[in-house]
Each structure stands twice: as structure tokens, then as C-alpha cells.
Design an enzyme around this catalytic site. Sequence first.
Site, short mmCIF file in Angstrom:
data_model
loop_
_atom_site.label_atom_id
_atom_site.label_comp_id
_atom_site.label_asym_id
_atom_site.label_seq_id
_atom_site.Cartn_x
_atom_site.Cartn_y
_atom_site.Cartn_z
N GLN A 24 0.92 -1.43 -0.10
CA GLN A 24 0.20 0.21 0.17
C GLN A 24 0.79 1.16 -0.34
O GLN A 24 0.11 2.19 -0.15
CB GLN A 24 -0.95 -0.04 0.93
CG GLN A 24 -2.24 -1.21 0.99
CD GLN A 24 -3.11 -1.14 2.25
OE1 GLN A 24 -2.58 -1.83 3.44
NE2 GLN A 24 -4.30 -0.40 2.04
N ASN A 173 -1.97 -10.84 8.32
CA ASN A 173 -2.56 -9.89 8.49
C ASN A 173 -4.22 -10.68 8.04
O ASN A 173 -4.66 -10.77 6.57
CB ASN A 173 -2.36 -8.34 7.92
CG ASN A 173 -3.94 -7.57 7.73
OD1 ASN A 173 -3.37 -6.51 9.22
ND2 ASN A 173 -4.56 -6.78 6.96
N GLU A 174 -4.86 -10.75 8.59
CA GLU A 174 -6.25 -10.20 8.44
C GLU A 174 -6.94 -12.17 7.63
O GLU A 174 -7.23 -11.12 6.41
CB GLU A 174 -6.91 -9.29 7.67
CG GLU A 174 -7.12 -7.94 8.55
CD GLU A 174 -7.59 -6.95 7.60
OE1 GLU A 174 -7.96 -6.93 6.96
OE2 GLU A 174 -8.17 -6.20 8.82
N ASN A 313 -7.57 -6.84 14.34
CA ASN A 313 -8.24 -5.26 13.33
C ASN A 313 -9.91 -4.78 13.16
O ASN A 313 -10.51 -6.14 13.25
CB ASN A 313 -8.03 -5.19 12.41
CG ASN A 313 -6.05 -5.75 12.20
OD1 ASN A 313 -5.60 -5.09 12.68
ND2 ASN A 313 -6.23 -5.94 10.89
N GLU A 379 -4.73 -2.48 14.00
CA GLU A 379 -5.48 -1.36 12.92
C GLU A 379 -7.25 -1.03 13.63
O GLU A 379 -7.89 -1.95 14.35
CB GLU A 379 -6.24 -2.24 12.08
CG GLU A 379 -5.14 -2.83 10.62
CD GLU A 379 -5.36 -3.65 9.20
OE1 GLU A 379 -6.12 -2.78 8.66
OE2 GLU A 379 -4.13 -4.08 8.62
N TRP A 429 -5.19 2.55 11.96
CA TRP A 429 -4.81 3.10 10.51
C TRP A 429 -4.99 3.82 9.85
O TRP A 429 -6.35 4.38 10.05
CB TRP A 429 -5.56 1.61 10.21
CG TRP A 429 -5.03 1.20 8.34
CD1 TRP A 429 -6.05 1.91 7.32
CD2 TRP A 429 -4.13 0.73 7.85
NE1 TRP A 429 -5.58 1.21 6.00
CE2 TRP A 429 -4.69 0.32 6.53
CE3 TRP A 429 -3.47 0.11 8.24
CZ2 TRP A 429 -3.61 -0.45 5.55
CZ3 TRP A 429 -2.82 -0.54 7.87
CH2 TRP A 429 -2.29 -0.64 6.17
N GLU A 436 -5.69 1.98 -0.98
CA GLU A 436 -6.32 1.11 -0.23
C GLU A 436 -6.96 0.04 -1.70
O GLU A 436 -8.68 0.00 -1.55
CB GLU A 436 -8.10 2.21 -0.33
CG GLU A 436 -8.94 1.65 0.77
CD GLU A 436 -8.34 1.27 2.04
OE1 GLU A 436 -7.81 0.95 2.37
OE2 GLU A 436 -9.24 -0.39 2.29
N TRP A 437 -6.73 -0.82 -1.83
CA TRP A 437 -6.78 -1.77 -2.85
C TRP A 437 -8.30 -1.58 -3.59
O TRP A 437 -7.14 -0.74 -4.47
CB TRP A 437 -7.26 -2.94 -1.28
CG TRP A 437 -6.48 -3.29 -0.79
CD1 TRP A 437 -6.16 -2.77 0.67
CD2 TRP A 437 -4.49 -3.60 -0.29
NE1 TRP A 437 -5.68 -3.09 1.51
CE2 TRP A 437 -4.03 -3.88 1.03
CE3 TRP A 437 -4.16 -4.56 -1.21
CZ2 TRP A 437 -2.96 -3.81 1.27
CZ3 TRP A 437 -3.19 -5.06 -0.96
CH2 TRP A 437 -2.41 -4.60 0.48
C1 PNW Z 1 -8.08 -3.55 6.35
N1 PNW Z 1 -13.66 -5.03 4.65
O1 PNW Z 1 -8.71 -4.08 5.06
C2 PNW Z 1 -6.46 -3.78 6.00
O2 PNW Z 1 -5.81 -5.07 6.03
C3 PNW Z 1 -5.99 -2.13 5.07
O3 PNW Z 1 -4.63 -2.90 4.43
C4 PNW Z 1 -6.39 -2.08 4.05
O4 PNW Z 1 -5.99 -0.79 4.02
C5 PNW Z 1 -7.75 -1.47 5.83
O5 PNW Z 1 -8.19 -2.51 6.35
C6 PNW Z 1 -8.83 -0.35 5.28
O6 PNW Z 1 -10.10 -1.13 4.73
C7 PNW Z 1 -10.24 -4.53 5.10
O7 PNW Z 1 -14.56 -5.16 4.03
C8 PNW Z 1 -10.31 -4.14 3.77
O8 PNW Z 1 -14.73 -5.12 5.98
C9 PNW Z 1 -11.59 -4.43 4.04
C10 PNW Z 1 -13.04 -4.83 5.28
C11 PNW Z 1 -12.31 -4.67 6.57
C12 PNW Z 1 -10.76 -4.19 5.95
#
Ligand code: PNW
Length: 489
Positions: A24, A173-174, A313, A379, A429, A436-437
Site C-alpha cells: 500500500q 494480516n486478516e 483489526n 488496526e 490505520w 486502498e486495494w
Molecule cells: C484492512 N471489509 O482491510 C486492511 O488490513 C488494510 O490493508 C486496509 O487498508 C484497511 O483495512 C482499510 O480498508 C479491510 O470489507 C478491507 O470489511 C475490507 C474490509 C475490512 C478490512
Amino acid sequence: MSDGILTKMLPKDFIWGFATASFQIEGSTDVDGRGKSIWDDFSRTPGKTLDGRNGDVATDSYRLWKEDLDLLAQYGVKSYRFSIAWSRIIPLGGRNDPVNPKGIEFYSKLIDALLEKGIIPFVTLYHWDLPQSLHDRYGGWLNKEEIAKDFARYAQVCFEAFGDRVKHWLTMNEPWCISILGYGRGVFAPGRSSDRARSPEGDSSTEPWIVGRNVMLAHASAVKVYRESFKPTQKGQIGITLNGDWQMPWDDSPENIAAAQHALDVAIGWFADPIYLGHYPPYMREMLGSRLPEFTDEEIQLVKGSSDFYGMNTYTANMCRAGGDDEFQGLVDYTFTRPDGTQLGKQAHCAWLQDYPEGFRALLNYLWNRYHLPIYVTENGFAVKDEDTMPLEQALKDADRVHYFEGTTRVLLQAIHQDGVDVRAYFPWSLLDNFEWADGYVTRFGLTYVDYETQERFPKQSGNFLAKWFKEHQEGSSLSLPGLPRDAS
Ligand code: PNW
């Protein structure tokens, strides 16, 4: 000191800081021997990100890392959570593939510079940037045997290279996002899904559950390596971090009360129950039947107890209604609209996030009561609506994000002092606006604004709010921490 003052302060060794992830922020995807990751071509493929932009430059932090560290020091953080790009360390990813000295050197310098500034490195080994070559060679996360061995070797290389200085490790992570968003919904790399409009191959009914199990096995294999060969001398801590938001019933009907638990079971228990309790939540089996991949006895022994702490997170909360056909939410419908028509909280830029601090407190309590381990919040954050298009001066006055952090910091203290939850760390975060993906650069989560034309960084009010809040709530910290960054207003 009276109780009144004590309950306003954080525990003595409480760790706080800001978080980022390699893909990122780093950019420089093609330098110093880095191998491709699954996010490289995925993010370059038209239609995969909202604005059509990719991670080739991001916040240019591979080149500007010293500036980022100066920024961290200005904020006065105690720690920095960042991730290592696997394909910089082992460009082709595998256990018999060569290690890249330039990759080791980059993170080694970063770690040294952090320590020189008195900032604790909090390191994630895997934040979604799988080496492309492992995906191409054997299916990446779908291949149980290969991926666990390759991940364990990569982890070992990192422990050897950095473990003398890094005492806080996160393996993954996640896993929910890795599995569901990458192999179920197909919106994150590698983008596999049953939806043929989205992906030429994939099976959303089986693959996410297989990937989830394999992520747990890879995580646990790395932890075993650390505990057996490194922990005795390096004396650090290692664990996993799970995403998960508080889930509450939409009303007090028995089916909606059950629905909220089902939502928690699939969002959190899928991973947390095997890792902390040694078995899947019964509802996972009920919902998936034979599609839920089993663990062998040996595997569950490996997985059970494989995290020294609970890595959490969290961003929001949902209200749950029984029904719907979305297995990824436990066959539960989520809503932010209460029965009386009001919203749970302020809507963020992304659809899945509203500001609801009471959910943060409730989740801390739930996890503490269920798993009984110290909690590291790794996070938590908020994306302000239309921050991508507003003028800079306005974006720096991010009142909605300040409000969000006023809420979470308030309930953080309540959870610690009134509820007795053992919370040891808090990482908002993110240090910077960043890639942001699937949202590209449209959604901004930064405590610091990034001008993507010039790569200039500007602290937002939220970043300054947090710096000041932690300065005021940390025992002794006001004596020793450097000044705040220039005010955003
Ligand atoms: C997290 N959802 O991702 C990630 O760990 C980070 O890299 C990201 O930038 C951040 O949260 C903000 O989005 C998520 O759809 C992505 O619930 C999607 C979800 C949750 C967390």
C-alpha cells in the site's frame, strides 16, 4: 495519584503507533531485485481498482522511508506497524529459491533507523502480497503442503535477519480478507470467484474455506519455527491479526440474536476458535457441512495456541438479521439502519464503515471474555467522505475522523479501566493515505494527507489529535516526547 486520574491514563507499557502495509505504500515494484506479487498485475488489470490505478508508485515509501520515519517521530509514536514484502526477501517466494540481499538490507536499515529514534518495530510478515511465482507454480494459498513450508522458510529468513532487533511479530494480516475477498468475492488478488464475469476460474463455495485453513497452517508453521529456534534467544512475541467487527442483533427476536452470533462465528470464530480454542465454531460445520476442510489431529495441535496474544483489526459494527444467502457473512444480513430508521453512526467513504465506538468496546469485551488473552489492536480507522476530491485545506480538517478517534480512545480507556480488558496496544490505520486495494486511491484512511502528484505529506487534524491524546494519556510521556507536527489548521 487518585483513582480518578489513574483511570484517565493508559497502562504503563501500553504501545501505540501508526500502521501501514508494504504494497500500500512502497511502490518501486521493479527495483532492487523485488519479485512480482499477486497484487502487481491484478492492480494493473483494467477494472480491478475503482480509479484504474495500481501500486507501482503508491506513496513512494520505498524511496521516501526516511521522511516517513521523521513523520512518525514528529507524531511521537512509540511503535510503527509495517509489513515486509515477501517478494523483496525471496523474489520467487519458495523455500529453495534464493534470498535477495537488497531486500534484507532495505528492511534492516528501516529497523535500525526506527530503533535509533526509539520507535519499536511491529512487523507483519504477510499483508497480502504473495509472490506471484508461488501462485503460478502451485496455486499459492490453495496448496496446503507447499504454502505452509514456503511461508515458514520465508518467516525463518526474517527471524534470522531481523529477530535480533524485532520483538513483535505478526504472521498474517486478516485471513478472512485473504480468503473471502481473494477467493470468494474475487475483489482482491488473486481475484478468484465463481462469478465468471469476474474470473475465468475459481469456486467460491469451496476455495475460501480451503484457503482459510491453509493460512492457519502456514501461520502456525511459522510460529513453531519461531518458538523452537528463535524465541529462546530472541525473546519476542508472535501472533496473528484477525479482522472482525462487532455484530449485534437488529432487534431482540431470538432469530436475530442467533444471527449476530453466527456472524461473529464466521467473521472471527472461523480463525480465532481453532487458533485459541482448538476447534472450528460448531456453526461453521452446520453451515458448510463437508465443504469445511478438516484439520488432522496433528494439524490442530499445531494450530491450537499458536498466537501469544489476540491481534485485533476493527473498524465498525453491524446490526444483524437472520436470512440472506451470503455464507461469507454467516447467512446473515448486515445493516446500519436501526428499526426506527436512524443510522448507527456517521457514514464513511466506503460502504462497509460507519462510526460506532460502542461496538469497539463491546468487541474488546467479547474477545477478552472468549479467548482470555492480551489484546493488541493492530488496526482501527475511518475514511472521510469525498476526501479524495476536496481541496487540501479542507481535507486536513478531517472532523469526522477526529470524531471517530475521540470515540475509540474514550471507549479504549473504559474497556481497560471499567471493564478490565487487558488491551496492550493500539495502532490507528494508517500513517499515510495510501493504495486502498480495490478502491485504488479514492478512499483515504490516512492520519497524514498525501498529495499523489508531489508525494508531499501533510499531517491531518486527526493525526495531531492522536499524537496529543497519547502524549496526555501516557504516564511520563509528556516529559520525554518530542513536539507535535505543525498543526493542520
Ligand atoms: C484492512 N471489509 O482491510 C486492511 O488490513 C488494510 O490493508 C486496509 O487498508 C484497511 O483495512 C482499510 O480498508 C479491510 O470489507 C478491507 O470489511 C475490507 C474490509 C475490512 C478490512
